[in-house]
Design a protein around this motif. Structure first.
Motif, PDB file in Angstrom:
ATOM      1  N   ALA A   1       2.851   9.208  -4.534  1.00  0.00           N
ATOM      2  CA  ALA A   1       3.249   7.795  -4.559  1.00  0.00           C
ATOM      3  C   ALA A   1       2.714   7.090  -3.333  1.00  0.00           C
ATOM      4  N   ALA A   2       2.398   5.769  -3.514  1.00  0.00           N
ATOM      5  CA  ALA A   2       1.891   4.968  -2.404  1.00  0.00           C
ATOM      6  C   ALA A   2       2.974   4.784  -1.362  1.00  0.00           C
ATOM      7  N   ALA A   3       2.530   4.689  -0.162  1.00  0.00           N
ATOM      8  CA  ALA A   3       3.484   4.496   0.943  1.00  0.00           C
ATOM      9  C   ALA A   3       3.074   3.317   1.754  1.00  0.00           C
ATOM     10  N   GLY A   4       4.030   2.757   2.485  1.00  0.00           N
ATOM     11  CA  GLY A   4       3.729   1.615   3.316  1.00  0.00           C
ATOM     12  C   GLY A   4       3.064   2.036   4.599  1.00  0.00           C
TER      13      GLY A   4
ATOM     14  N   TRP B   1      -1.187  -4.926  -1.547  1.00  0.00           N
ATOM     15  CA  TRP B   1      -1.547  -3.981  -0.478  1.00  0.00           C
ATOM     16  C   TRP B   1      -1.157  -4.528   0.897  1.00  0.00           C
ATOM     17  N   LEU B   2      -1.456  -5.795   1.136  1.00  0.00           N
ATOM     18  CA  LEU B   2      -1.112  -6.403   2.419  1.00  0.00           C
ATOM     19  C   LEU B   2       0.400  -6.455   2.629  1.00  0.00           C
TER      20      LEU B   2
ATOM     21  N   ASN C   1       1.488   5.248  -7.586  1.00  0.00           N
ATOM     22  CA  ASN C   1       0.453   5.443  -6.578  1.00  0.00           C
ATOM     23  C   ASN C   1      -0.475   4.238  -6.573  1.00  0.00           C
ATOM     24  N   TRP C   2      -1.362   4.188  -5.580  1.00  0.00           N
ATOM     25  CA  TRP C   2      -2.208   3.006  -5.444  1.00  0.00           C
ATOM     26  C   TRP C   2      -3.182   2.849  -6.608  1.00  0.00           C
TER      27      TRP C   2
END
Length: 398
Positions: free
Chosen positions: A395-398, A315-316, A330-331
């Motif tokens: 989807a996860a994004a930055g 995550w970081l 995704n997260w």
């Protein structure tokens, strides 16, 4: 066209690797379950007696853990070299996310273990036990979830586990060695130098490397360094590119040896290790073994520490724009994969046995902790991933 064809070959090779590891993971699950059942059945006496029987200078269990597992470590070395030279870890942008996730996934479990065992004499020596992820077991669980899991997530877990394995190898080399013998260390260095010379001379036949690896194993065994590390060292000398004009050619010695060894490792070596070391006599455990510091440190290090370390580091890295999240994941899926990384069966058992060679009681607590932590991680991770894949959030994004 050539680049496209090469990318297709890489993807198909990765799919074949994932499929082979996943199937091997399912076999390992069955072998570990069989060992646990036999150890708690009327066959227990024959099971433990057979493992303690001597064949020459070593017991059957030592031949498995020191000899047979050298084949597994040889394959680990080959996989690490391939990924670093021309695979998922071949460039720094590709290494950042799995590298940081692996570091987080090794540091947090170790800290949890130390927190639980700090007051127990001698127990802190097992600090690295919950630090490793079992790639075969983890991919086996992912295989049970089918195609709902994005391939990018499986590749991320695979790359993370490979970095994890490299870290575990370094930990074994630095912290879990016996009294060292200088003459045998010199002999080991000489054999290794000979293997490097073969590589420099572009010797492409496999038999000189295999012969040298066998001699190196014997020298390392006598030196006091754990003998399985000879497999990793020998693997790094096997040529990957037979000529500059044909990088990563499928006929290169490393590819040929890796493909030849993989079925033996996945379907014989690792399952035999699992069967021999998963046998914990539950009925004979001392009172309080479930709540012993080592048991809790290993179990919670794997189940809580792994998921926390892997997920937070991932995550970081994404939030700080150091790396991109796995494509189409995704997260919730990343978190489920992080939980699965707490399956530390093979390498965790291996390190735990090295940490307490003279203490069967602590070895028993290590095995119990590994079984509990790995089982919890497998079940919880599968449930989280199944739910996440069912919902298919963006989807996860930055």
């Amino acid at each position: 066209m050539r680049l496209r064809a090469r990318l297709r070959r890489r993807r198909s090779a990765m799919r074949a690797f994932l499929h082979g590891e996943a199937l091997g993971g399912l076999v390992l699950m069955a072998a570990a379950a069989a060992g646990l059942i036999v150890a708690n059945s009327p066959l227990a006496a024959a099971y433990f007696g057979g493992l303690e029987a001597h064949l020459g200078p070593l017991s059957v269990l030592h031949w498995i853990n020191d000899g047979l597992m050298a084949v597994f470590f040889l394959l680990v070395g080959l996989e690490v070299k391939r990924e670093l030279v021309d695979g998922q870890l071949s460039s720094w942008p590709r290494r950042i996310l799995p590298g940081l996730a692996a570091v987080g996934g090794m540091a947090v479990p170790a800290l949890i273990y130390v927190a639980f065992t700090a007051g127990t004499p001698g127990a802190v020596r097992g600090w690295a036990t919950p630090a490793a992820t079992d790639i075969a077991f983890t991919l086996g669980v992912l295989a049970l979830l089918g195609r709902r899991v994005p391939v990018s997530l499986k590749i991320f877990v695979t790359a993370l586990a490979i970095v994890d394995d490299l870290g575990a190898v370094l930990i074994i080399a630095l912290f879990y060695t016996a009294d060292l013998s200088l003459p045998w260390l010199v002999a080991s260095a000489g054999v290794l130098a000979g293997l490097v010379a073969l590589n420099r001379a572009r010797v492409l036949a496999l038999w000189p490397y295999l012969l040298g690896a066998a001699v190196l194993w014997a020298c390392v065994l006598m030196s006091g360094v754990h003998a399985t590390l000879a497999g990793v060292a020998a693997a790094l000398t096997v040529p990957l590119t037979p000529s500059p004009a044909r990088p990563d050619a499928e006929g290169s010695p490393l590819h040929r040896l890796e493909h030849a060894l993989h079925p033996w490792s996945a379907f014989l070596v690792v399952p035999v290790f699992g069967f021999a070391n998963a046998g914990v006599p539950l009925t004979g455990l001392p009172a309080g073994a479930l709540l012993a510091p080592v048991t809790l440190g290993v179990a919670l290090g794997l189940f809580i520490g792994k998921q926390a370390g892997v997920f937070l580091a991932t995550w970081l890295a994404v939030r700080l724009n150091w790396a991109d999240c796995p494509e189409d994941a995704n997260w919730a899926q990343v978190y489920g994969a992080s939980v699965l990384c707490g399956i530390g069966f093979t390498m965790s058992l291996f390190i735990g046995l090295l940490a307490f060679p003279e203490s069967p009681a602590l070895q028993g607590e290590v095995k119990l902790g590994v079984l509990i932590g790995s089982a919890l991680s497998a079940v919880a991770g599968a449930l989280v991933l199944a739910q996440a894949c069912r919902s298919r959030a963006p989807a996860a994004a930055g």
